[in-house]
Design a protein around this motif. Structure first.
Motif, PDB file in Angstrom:
ATOM      1  N   ASP A  60      24.149  19.662 -30.379  1.00  0.00           N
ATOM      2  CA  ASP A  60      23.646  20.222 -31.512  1.00  0.00           C
ATOM      3  C   ASP A  60      22.841  18.874 -32.650  1.00  0.00           C
ATOM      4  O   ASP A  60      23.878  19.355 -33.725  1.00  0.00           O
ATOM      5  CB  ASP A  60      24.370  21.356 -32.464  1.00  0.00           C
ATOM      6  CG  ASP A  60      23.765  22.403 -31.338  1.00  0.00           C
ATOM      7  OD1 ASP A  60      22.171  22.668 -31.005  1.00  0.00           O
ATOM      8  OD2 ASP A  60      24.161  23.898 -31.841  1.00  0.00           O
ATOM      9  N   THR A  61      22.625  18.048 -32.177  1.00  0.00           N
ATOM     10  CA  THR A  61      21.841  16.736 -33.338  1.00  0.00           C
ATOM     11  C   THR A  61      20.401  16.374 -32.965  1.00  0.00           C
ATOM     12  O   THR A  61      20.543  16.738 -32.054  1.00  0.00           O
ATOM     13  CB  THR A  61      23.151  15.933 -32.961  1.00  0.00           C
ATOM     14  OG1 THR A  61      23.058  14.705 -31.985  1.00  0.00           O
ATOM     15  CG2 THR A  61      24.814  16.131 -33.577  1.00  0.00           C
ATOM     16  N   PRO A  62      20.370  15.790 -34.273  1.00  0.00           N
ATOM     17  CA  PRO A  62      18.959  14.396 -33.589  1.00  0.00           C
ATOM     18  C   PRO A  62      18.915  14.253 -32.067  1.00  0.00           C
ATOM     19  O   PRO A  62      18.230  14.632 -31.631  1.00  0.00           O
ATOM     20  CB  PRO A  62      19.036  14.186 -34.349  1.00  0.00           C
ATOM     21  CG  PRO A  62      19.310  14.476 -36.180  1.00  0.00           C
ATOM     22  CD  PRO A  62      20.379  14.825 -35.216  1.00  0.00           C
ATOM     23  N   TYR A 244      25.148   1.936 -41.527  1.00  0.00           N
ATOM     24  CA  TYR A 244      26.091   2.541 -41.469  1.00  0.00           C
ATOM     25  C   TYR A 244      26.053   2.723 -39.719  1.00  0.00           C
ATOM     26  O   TYR A 244      26.463   0.976 -39.024  1.00  0.00           O
ATOM     27  CB  TYR A 244      25.280   4.189 -41.445  1.00  0.00           C
ATOM     28  CG  TYR A 244      24.593   4.789 -39.928  1.00  0.00           C
ATOM     29  CD1 TYR A 244      23.211   4.191 -39.847  1.00  0.00           C
ATOM     30  CD2 TYR A 244      25.376   6.033 -39.353  1.00  0.00           C
ATOM     31  CE1 TYR A 244      22.881   4.335 -38.142  1.00  0.00           C
ATOM     32  CE2 TYR A 244      24.274   6.440 -37.737  1.00  0.00           C
ATOM     33  CZ  TYR A 244      23.840   5.960 -37.415  1.00  0.00           C
ATOM     34  OH  TYR A 244      23.094   6.495 -36.444  1.00  0.00           O
ATOM     35  N   TYR A 279      20.552   1.088 -42.066  1.00  0.00           N
ATOM     36  CA  TYR A 279      20.688   2.586 -42.264  1.00  0.00           C
ATOM     37  C   TYR A 279      21.784   3.110 -43.476  1.00  0.00           C
ATOM     38  O   TYR A 279      22.099   2.498 -42.871  1.00  0.00           O
ATOM     39  CB  TYR A 279      20.434   3.235 -41.546  1.00  0.00           C
ATOM     40  CG  TYR A 279      19.615   4.927 -41.622  1.00  0.00           C
ATOM     41  CD1 TYR A 279      18.570   5.047 -41.882  1.00  0.00           C
ATOM     42  CD2 TYR A 279      20.530   5.603 -41.403  1.00  0.00           C
ATOM     43  CE1 TYR A 279      18.169   6.273 -42.746  1.00  0.00           C
ATOM     44  CE2 TYR A 279      20.714   7.118 -42.339  1.00  0.00           C
ATOM     45  CZ  TYR A 279      19.137   7.207 -42.530  1.00  0.00           C
ATOM     46  OH  TYR A 279      18.797   8.334 -42.381  1.00  0.00           O
ATOM     47  N   TYR A 305      19.359   7.125 -33.201  1.00  0.00           N
ATOM     48  CA  TYR A 305      20.541   8.423 -33.797  1.00  0.00           C
ATOM     49  C   TYR A 305      19.628   9.549 -34.667  1.00  0.00           C
ATOM     50  O   TYR A 305      19.910  10.447 -35.118  1.00  0.00           O
ATOM     51  CB  TYR A 305      22.155   8.278 -34.997  1.00  0.00           C
ATOM     52  CG  TYR A 305      23.175   7.923 -33.696  1.00  0.00           C
ATOM     53  CD1 TYR A 305      23.175   8.644 -32.866  1.00  0.00           C
ATOM     54  CD2 TYR A 305      23.200   6.583 -33.242  1.00  0.00           C
ATOM     55  CE1 TYR A 305      24.763   8.806 -32.285  1.00  0.00           C
ATOM     56  CE2 TYR A 305      24.150   6.434 -32.919  1.00  0.00           C
ATOM     57  CZ  TYR A 305      25.101   7.855 -31.993  1.00  0.00           C
ATOM     58  OH  TYR A 305      26.157   7.314 -30.989  1.00  0.00           O
ATOM     59  N   THR A 306      18.331   9.167 -35.582  1.00  0.00           N
ATOM     60  CA  THR A 306      17.617  10.119 -36.518  1.00  0.00           C
ATOM     61  C   THR A 306      16.594  10.666 -35.200  1.00  0.00           C
ATOM     62  O   THR A 306      16.042  11.413 -35.563  1.00  0.00           O
ATOM     63  CB  THR A 306      16.821   9.449 -37.751  1.00  0.00           C
ATOM     64  OG1 THR A 306      16.567   8.167 -36.946  1.00  0.00           O
ATOM     65  CG2 THR A 306      18.419   8.806 -38.004  1.00  0.00           C
ATOM     66  N   GLY A 309      13.255  11.751 -36.696  1.00  0.00           N
ATOM     67  CA  GLY A 309      12.869  12.251 -38.122  1.00  0.00           C
ATOM     68  C   GLY A 309      13.043  10.026 -38.362  1.00  0.00           C
ATOM     69  O   GLY A 309      12.687   9.840 -39.674  1.00  0.00           O
TER      70      GLY A 309
ATOM     71  N   TYR B 287      25.281  11.111 -43.046  1.00  0.00           N
ATOM     72  CA  TYR B 287      26.108  10.299 -43.054  1.00  0.00           C
ATOM     73  C   TYR B 287      27.782  11.226 -42.357  1.00  0.00           C
ATOM     74  O   TYR B 287      28.357  10.803 -42.063  1.00  0.00           O
ATOM     75  CB  TYR B 287      26.107   9.076 -42.657  1.00  0.00           C
ATOM     76  CG  TYR B 287      26.685   8.288 -42.648  1.00  0.00           C
ATOM     77  CD1 TYR B 287      27.362   7.349 -41.262  1.00  0.00           C
ATOM     78  CD2 TYR B 287      28.305   7.803 -43.584  1.00  0.00           C
ATOM     79  CE1 TYR B 287      28.799   7.268 -41.339  1.00  0.00           C
ATOM     80  CE2 TYR B 287      29.033   7.055 -43.672  1.00  0.00           C
ATOM     81  CZ  TYR B 287      29.334   6.424 -42.465  1.00  0.00           C
ATOM     82  OH  TYR B 287      30.889   5.884 -42.190  1.00  0.00           O
ATOM     83  N   LEU B 318      17.804  15.998 -42.703  1.00  0.00           N
ATOM     84  CA  LEU B 318      17.734  15.789 -40.957  1.00  0.00           C
ATOM     85  C   LEU B 318      17.532  15.105 -39.937  1.00  0.00           C
ATOM     86  O   LEU B 318      17.370  14.893 -38.907  1.00  0.00           O
ATOM     87  CB  LEU B 318      16.438  16.998 -41.218  1.00  0.00           C
ATOM     88  CG  LEU B 318      16.503  18.373 -41.181  1.00  0.00           C
ATOM     89  CD1 LEU B 318      15.186  19.176 -40.777  1.00  0.00           C
ATOM     90  CD2 LEU B 318      18.018  19.403 -40.488  1.00  0.00           C
ATOM     91  N   GLU B 319      17.179  13.710 -40.961  1.00  0.00           N
ATOM     92  CA  GLU B 319      17.493  12.666 -40.492  1.00  0.00           C
ATOM     93  C   GLU B 319      18.561  12.730 -39.039  1.00  0.00           C
ATOM     94  O   GLU B 319      18.529  12.219 -37.944  1.00  0.00           O
ATOM     95  CB  GLU B 319      16.775  11.502 -40.649  1.00  0.00           C
ATOM     96  CG  GLU B 319      15.794  11.542 -41.479  1.00  0.00           C
ATOM     97  CD  GLU B 319      15.594   9.701 -42.220  1.00  0.00           C
ATOM     98  OE1 GLU B 319      16.612   9.387 -42.773  1.00  0.00           O
ATOM     99  OE2 GLU B 319      14.326   9.781 -42.695  1.00  0.00           O
ATOM    100  N   LEU B 320      19.541  12.833 -40.051  1.00  0.00           N
ATOM    101  CA  LEU B 320      21.052  12.167 -39.507  1.00  0.00           C
ATOM    102  C   LEU B 320      22.043  13.560 -38.839  1.00  0.00           C
ATOM    103  O   LEU B 320      22.958  13.745 -37.883  1.00  0.00           O
ATOM    104  CB  LEU B 320      21.767  11.201 -40.064  1.00  0.00           C
ATOM    105  CG  LEU B 320      22.898  10.573 -39.440  1.00  0.00           C
ATOM    106  CD1 LEU B 320      22.117   9.737 -38.769  1.00  0.00           C
ATOM    107  CD2 LEU B 320      22.921   8.966 -40.238  1.00  0.00           C
ATOM    108  N   VAL B 321      21.914  14.741 -40.242  1.00  0.00           N
ATOM    109  CA  VAL B 321      23.129  15.962 -40.171  1.00  0.00           C
ATOM    110  C   VAL B 321      23.228  16.554 -39.011  1.00  0.00           C
ATOM    111  O   VAL B 321      22.241  16.903 -38.079  1.00  0.00           O
ATOM    112  CB  VAL B 321      22.844  16.566 -40.789  1.00  0.00           C
ATOM    113  CG1 VAL B 321      21.533  17.072 -41.266  1.00  0.00           C
ATOM    114  CG2 VAL B 321      23.748  17.005 -41.987  1.00  0.00           C
ATOM    115  N   PRO B 322      24.091  16.806 -38.172  1.00  0.00           N
ATOM    116  CA  PRO B 322      24.567  17.819 -37.313  1.00  0.00           C
ATOM    117  C   PRO B 322      23.607  18.991 -37.549  1.00  0.00           C
ATOM    118  O   PRO B 322      23.983  19.638 -38.657  1.00  0.00           O
ATOM    119  CB  PRO B 322      26.237  17.471 -37.535  1.00  0.00           C
ATOM    120  CG  PRO B 322      26.536  16.457 -37.276  1.00  0.00           C
ATOM    121  CD  PRO B 322      25.120  15.922 -38.330  1.00  0.00           C
TER     122      PRO B 322
END
Lengths: 386, 386, 386
Positions: A60-62, A244, A279, A305-306, A309, B287, B318-322
């Motif tokens: 449940d992540t990008p 990161y 990033y 990871y993005t 996005g 992050y 929303l790029e990275l957040v679970p």
């Protein structure tokens, strides 16, 4: 995967061909050769280093959503397959077949592999190349070599000598060097080459507890400057992890702008400095690439990871970066899915940026095609002398 | 307000329903119960704390324009009503009716209210709930409790004891705790729990001038760690103001990445750390939420104040957040317009992000609907145990 | 250039007129009066200060591509002309004609010119005005005046006295003052006015090596506070270079948020503080402009250099900035192309932002037109008292 899936925007033929041309992945790692349980797989699609909190999943992540969307069809499933279905199919195919399909679908012509301290469970650079149908070369991770040398029972003077020799030997078989000083100290390190006396004293302390990872700031700087000497002699670039990564990093100390003093100090030497990931400091990195002739940049890890996005990040990087200064990398690590997604989102993000410039009348098609070739492979071929 | 006004993009029915579902507003304050003059109202729609410069107005801001656009129809006016017309209508309706209409139009199912040192002119949590047709719970602001205790004529040892007791008592009636150490010192505070000796010494100094607000770094850290103990015992999360706010903050010292050491130290304790607002460091916050299992994030204040530009911020978050780590808050404070705008722009920004992912083939509708529910209320229900 | 080329989005007539109205360029420099070789020209379209690496060109950048796209037609060529063709045509027209065409195409009604230490090869403010068909006024660069005074063989006390007198005399013929303390020290300078004793001591040291540029932090602060006194007496604003620039800057020390203490200290004095450029810290700058009544902001340099990507930056600035706080500048320097591109991308970026707000129903056309006038010229007229 069909090109029409990858490149959504309508762009002229020459631009399209350039966007679909094979990429040089100038920074990646080996993928796992064996079968993976669900919990093992989940740990390889996050930088967290821990399982997802109870009742949640790293899918449940990008990036988790992107794996279901884009990698499932490569394994013969419908897009958006549920995680359990995806992993069952992966097991059914076996890791060799899954890795092969995913790496080949990425459309990479050369992998430059940081083997780190890998171990046998990861594919070697040569194996990555064979499986992915691509050339493969090595990047030497500085701290890995140092940690080897530190365990060999040397005197402080012997340590200095052996470290330089070992690095040179490794470099002779590699196309670049890489530093993770961002993890071991931070990019706000003192840019000056440390004195020999201070290095001997620090090495003396270090060699009394050689099992530890290197975090002494003097020895880290000594390692960097030793690498600069070797890179200068051999015409190699020097990569830096910036921005990161896993929770071991202090994010605010990984801004590449903090390295400005070091970048200035290296400039007369002529060694290319390559800022990886960057990033959320990619605009800072693009500025550095714009004003220092020997600085290059990518956003490897960030694109994977993005995921959905990621086009925004490519857009922000392209705001300022000279076209001869940007490269592609996937930072693929552990699972081949990351390689495919890195390549896919690089192409999709670049497509969106170029299509917008063409549609708004800012660029013409021949420039767009030429720049796409430079970013995808030309710049890396030139800098790494491939 | 009609749903079609709120959600401009065409999205499938299930996603639309999820986007329109009631929200948990996990961080807000009370609104003023009485009538407001124009100058009072203007002071409540800015973080400046001062009137606009001569010849200008705080209505000439993104949030001022948004009030005229979105709140005017809720009060029965045409969109884009001039400020004077808007305020005349507000007065005509009376504050109770205006507040009721605006809070209800927000579509909130539960308010978690930081009463701060509020005072009688602000609605209490219970009143916010009644007026807004929602449940209401309290968040305890740590510094407020400390400032109460510091004025009670205690000895240093008595201060330590009473502070812990008072916090525990308040916590027993609350669903979370909140720190504004970003305002009182900065997020670059020493993460270690201070020694008892240093706390006694600092408390001794503090108690000689108890009228002052708390800005001693040792006592601020003591307060935080006392809160961590209580939060652990009671299963409560700990909120932090991060990022921008009023001119009392040093913005560069409010980057949540500066708290990384504290976040690491709290991790074994298991207390959830919730980063509020975060702008313009929301990528850093995402992050942190991505790599630390106990970190959560919102962009409360930022959505209201950036208004028509807020979708970009949601996109970047929303790029990275679970998906199990992001929540909604309005940070409504003083005027109910802020609650409506926070909810509106959260829904609109999320709609744009989801519609883009659906249109580009990145996500499917069932995932989009499920994630919208998690972000809008599910995550907050789980973390605050509502 | 036709208006339809400049403004791609369809916007209502009144908004269109406001976007095309003449601009006040509140921060620019003189352009070169003589002919330029290709290598000279390339050095003037980069902040690098060095030729592009072998085999590459500074035309392969966002700004280089923009020159070929937008400036070529002004010189009578097709869009996207190759660099060699462009420069040949420029030579054919001669510098006076090329400069005149480019400056006039920018649509500027007044230039506020920082002459720096310019020299005869740059057009003066008056010449910029004549060639560009605009009014012209001067901005006094503080450090330039100080470096003049430091070479006059004065005593420390004489230095203090003469510096104040000289600055006041220059200010009497100018509309604003400007500091480049970001280059000479960083924006993390001590905000307090230095004591007279410390200034005398530092001046004593400085006057022994007067050929050097000013980088003593005490004298830099003395210079700033002397400027604040004069600006207060004469009602002048004080500009600061912030954010990115040439490689002499430490980017992480050019974040305008680092100046918060100074901004607070100047507030009671009432002198307007204008943050120039700001990229990539323009969100921080917009926050400062939002909460401090005397702070203003632009993104001058950033628009020209990010070119096709510049609309994103304007969008991010507009997230939070009050409409009475943002101004236009081109930071044109050396070549008139920069003036045209600055004005063009300001108009295009603002068009995109306003068109989106209109299309999404967020704003109405009369507000959009009014705000466009404020940003393009109204705010500068008010603050600089033009």
């Amino acid at each position: 995967m069909e090109p029409d899936d990858i490149l959504p925007a309508s762009v002229p033929g020459a631009v399209r061909a350039a966007l679909l041309a094979p990429l040089v992945d100038h920074h990646c790692h080996g993928v796992r050769r064996g079968e993976l349980t669900r919990s093992q797989f989940e740990m390889l699609i996050t930088e967290a280093g821990t399982p997802a909190p109870p009742g949640t999943t790293h899918f449940d992540t990008p990036v988790g959503t992107a794996i279901r969307r884009w990698c499932a069809p490569v394994l013969g499933l419908d897009p958006h397959a549920p995680p359990a279905v995806y992993l069952a199919r992966r097991t059914e195919l076996g890791p060799a077949e899954a890795n092969k399909r995913l790496l080949r679908a990425a459309g990479v012509v050369a992998f430059l592999v940081d083997a780190g301290r890998g171990g046998r469970e990861l594919l070697s650079a040569a194996e990555m190349g064979r499986l992915g149908g691509a050339a493969a070369d090595e990047i030497v991770r500085l701290e890995h070599v140092e940690e080897e040398v530190a365990q060999e029972g040397l005197t402080a003077v012997g340590y200095i000598h052996t470290l330089a020799e070992r690095l040179a030997a490794r470099a002779s078989r590699a196309v670049g060097l890489k530093s993770i000083v961002a993890y071991r100290y931070g990019l706000d390190f003192d840019p000056a080459r440390p004195s020999r006396g201070s290095v001997i004293a620090a090495a003396g302390r270090r060699l009394t507890e050689p099992g530890e990872r290197l975090d002494d700031p003097i020895l880290l700087r000594h390692l960097l400057w030793t690498a600069v000497d070797i890179a200068r002699d051999r015409g190699l670039p020097l990569q830096f992890h910036t921005g990161y990564g896993d929770p071991g990093i202090d994010l605010h100390r990984s801004d590449p702008a903090l390295m400005t003093g070091f970048i200035r100090a290296v400039r007369p030497v002529g060694v290319p400095v390559i800022l990886l990931h960057c990033y959320p400091f990619h605009r800072q990195a693009a500025y550095l690439a714009g004003v220092f002739p020997h600085v290059y940049v990518d956003v490897g890890l960030a694109l994977t990871y993005t995921a959905a996005g990621s086009a925004t990040i490519i857009g922000e990087l392209l705001e300022l970066v000279p076209f001869h200064k940007l490269m592609f990398s996937s930072d693929c690590h552990g699972v081949a899915e990351m390689c495919l997604l890195g390549a896919l989102y690089f192409r999709r993000g670049l497509t969106r940026a170029l299509a917008a410039r063409l549609q708004q009348g800012e660029w013409n098609a021949s420039d767009a095609a030429r720049v796409a070739h430079m970013l995808g492979s030309g710049n890396a071929r030139r800098v790494y002398r491939l």
